[in-house]
Enzyme design. Structure first.
Site, PDB file in Angstrom:
ATOM      1  N   LYS A 251      -5.599  16.310  -3.669  1.00 46.62           N
ATOM      2  CA  LYS A 251      -4.184  16.168  -3.289  1.00 46.62           C
ATOM      3  C   LYS A 251      -3.250  16.887  -4.265  1.00 46.62           C
ATOM      4  CE  LYS A 251      -3.413  12.206  -0.367  1.00 46.62           C
ATOM      5  NZ  LYS A 251      -2.540  11.028  -0.192  1.00 46.62           N
TER       6      LYS A 251
ATOM      7  N   ARG B 240       0.628   0.383   7.853  1.00 41.85           N
ATOM      8  CA  ARG B 240       2.068   0.573   8.074  1.00 41.85           C
ATOM      9  C   ARG B 240       2.409   0.595   9.551  1.00 41.85           C
ATOM     10  NH1 ARG B 240       2.599   5.836   4.834  1.00 41.85           N
ATOM     11  NH2 ARG B 240       0.512   5.961   5.684  1.00 41.85           N
TER      12      ARG B 240
HETATM   13  N1  COA Z   1       3.724   1.806   1.761  1.00 41.30           N
HETATM   14  C1  COA Z   1       4.139   3.059   1.551  1.00 41.30           C
HETATM   15  N2  COA Z   1       3.330   4.104   1.576  1.00 41.30           N
HETATM   16  C2  COA Z   1       2.034   3.887   1.797  1.00 41.30           C
HETATM   17  C3  COA Z   1       1.535   2.609   2.012  1.00 41.30           C
HETATM   18  C4  COA Z   1       2.451   1.539   1.978  1.00 41.30           C
HETATM   19  N3  COA Z   1       2.074   0.281   2.182  1.00 41.30           N
HETATM   20  N4  COA Z   1       0.219   2.708   2.215  1.00 41.30           N
HETATM   21  C5  COA Z   1      -0.079   4.011   2.138  1.00 41.30           C
HETATM   22  N5  COA Z   1       1.015   4.712   1.886  1.00 41.30           N
HETATM   23  C6  COA Z   1       1.123   6.170   1.798  1.00 41.30           C
HETATM   24  C7  COA Z   1       0.595   6.727   0.534  1.00 41.30           C
HETATM   25  O1  COA Z   1       1.634   6.846  -0.436  1.00 41.30           O
HETATM   26  C8  COA Z   1       0.120   8.072   0.971  1.00 41.30           C
HETATM   27  O2  COA Z   1       1.226   8.930   1.065  1.00 41.30           O
HETATM   28  P1  COA Z   1       1.081  10.504   0.892  1.00 41.30           P
HETATM   29  O3  COA Z   1      -0.018  10.964   1.802  1.00 41.30           O
HETATM   30  O4  COA Z   1       2.406  10.969   1.275  1.00 41.30           O
HETATM   31  O5  COA Z   1       0.749  10.707  -0.556  1.00 41.30           O
HETATM   32  C9  COA Z   1      -0.365   7.862   2.407  1.00 41.30           C
HETATM   33  O6  COA Z   1       0.332   6.711   2.831  1.00 41.30           O
HETATM   34  C10 COA Z   1      -1.824   7.664   2.553  1.00 41.30           C
HETATM   35  O7  COA Z   1      -2.202   6.516   1.820  1.00 41.30           O
HETATM   36  P2  COA Z   1      -3.708   6.177   1.545  1.00 41.30           P
HETATM   37  O8  COA Z   1      -4.490   6.240   2.809  1.00 41.30           O
HETATM   38  O9  COA Z   1      -3.735   4.938   0.742  1.00 41.30           O
HETATM   39  O10 COA Z   1      -4.163   7.431   0.746  1.00 41.30           O
HETATM   40  P3  COA Z   1      -4.120   7.688  -0.758  1.00 41.30           P
HETATM   41  O11 COA Z   1      -4.298   9.114  -0.976  1.00 41.30           O
HETATM   42  O12 COA Z   1      -2.944   7.066  -1.393  1.00 41.30           O
HETATM   43  O13 COA Z   1      -5.434   6.910  -1.289  1.00 41.30           O
HETATM   44  C11 COA Z   1      -7.797   6.523  -1.375  1.00 41.30           C
HETATM   45  C12 COA Z   1      -6.640   7.108  -0.603  1.00 41.30           C
HETATM   46  C13 COA Z   1      -7.791   6.964  -2.802  1.00 41.30           C
HETATM   47  C14 COA Z   1      -7.740   5.012  -1.337  1.00 41.30           C
HETATM   48  C15 COA Z   1      -9.021   7.000  -0.641  1.00 41.30           C
HETATM   49  O14 COA Z   1      -8.915   8.385  -0.461  1.00 41.30           O
HETATM   50  C16 COA Z   1     -10.264   6.707  -1.394  1.00 41.30           C
HETATM   51  O15 COA Z   1     -10.716   5.586  -1.408  1.00 41.30           O
HETATM   52  N6  COA Z   1     -10.821   7.744  -2.014  1.00 41.30           N
HETATM   53  C17 COA Z   1     -12.052   7.648  -2.766  1.00 41.30           C
HETATM   54  C18 COA Z   1     -13.202   8.289  -1.993  1.00 41.30           C
HETATM   55  C19 COA Z   1     -13.664   7.349  -0.930  1.00 41.30           C
HETATM   56  O16 COA Z   1     -14.159   6.283  -1.223  1.00 41.30           O
HETATM   57  N7  COA Z   1     -13.491   7.784   0.323  1.00 41.30           N
HETATM   58  C20 COA Z   1     -13.855   6.983   1.461  1.00 41.30           C
HETATM   59  C21 COA Z   1     -15.138   7.476   2.025  1.00 41.30           C
HETATM   60  S1  COA Z   1     -15.712   6.425   3.340  1.00 41.30           S
END
Ligand code: COA
Length: 159
Positions: free
Chosen positions: A42, A91
């Site tokens: 990212k 969300r």
């Molecule tokens: N309020 C506001 N924003 C929110 C939110 C909430 N309640 N929940 C999520 N968001 C936003 C995040 O800020 C993010 O915004 P962005 O894309 O503009 O940066 C977006 O929604 C996506 O959130 P999320 O799905 O939680 O993605 P992330 O990048 O923040 O985190 C991980 C993702 C790290 C949890 C996930 O990629 C992960 O577990 N990675 C490790 C590898 C893994 O295990 N993968 C799964 C394989 S099965």
């Protein structure tokens, strides 16, 4: 039996939407690990230690939270920390299909770890970290979406 839950994200930066989900998780579980993903794909604006430090500041004084950086698979990190629940914020319905898919993969890898979905409060359901970064980069007011330490950190980044 004490239950440890994990709430993971990139938190680039942490928003009031994330804080809402963290608060709900903190009310439900004995201990919540906030797992801050490195997410190199990212290309985060804030480096990993800054993202951890910002969450520590906005959660200061809340005792059942533990903020930890992580790389690799979330479910393996959860298992290594003996967390039995992964908390995910929903969300809107658009989050749902993807989240169920991830939860199914995680269950296949670690059936003992449950995924719990928490509905984000409606007033935060439209926030995302990337939109917050964009507003800040264009000189807009992000104070409705993030706490003060995060607002200041964004001001430093974007001058
Ligand atoms: N309020 C506001 N924003 C929110 C939110 C909430 N309640 N929940 C999520 N968001 C936003 C995040 O800020 C993010 O915004 P962005 O894309 O503009 O940066 C977006 O929604 C996506 O959130 P999320 O799905 O939680 O993605 P992330 O990048 O923040 O985190 C991980 C993702 C790290 C949890 C996930 O990629 C992960 O577990 N990675 C490790 C590898 C893994 O295990 N993968 C799964 C394989 S099965």
């Amino acid at each position: 039996m004490k239950i440890t839950a994990i709430y993971a994200g990139t938190f680039d930066p942490v928003t009031r939407g994330h804080l809402d989900v963290m608060t709900r998780a903190g009310n439900m579980f004995d201990r919540v690990i906030v797992a801050v993903a490195a997410s190199p794909g990212k290309k985060p604006l804030f480096n990993l230690s800054d993202r951890v430090a910002l969450i520590e500041r906005v959660l200061a004084g809340r005792e059942n939270f533990d903020i930890q950086p992580f790389t690799g698979l979330l479910v393996e990190f959860a298992a290594a920390r003996e967390a039995s629940v992964i908390v995910r914020g929903l969300r809107s319905v658009t989050d749902f299909d993807y989240e169920v898919q991830i939860a199914s993969f995680n269950r296949k890898m670690h059936p003992e770890i449950e995924t719990a979905f928490v509905a984000a409060a409606a007033e935060y359901s439209f926030i995302s970290s990337s939109l917050v970064r964009e507003i800040a980069s264009l000189g807009g007011d992000v104070s409705p979406f993030v706490d003060e330490p995060v607002e200041r950190a964004l001001q430093v980044q974007f001058g």
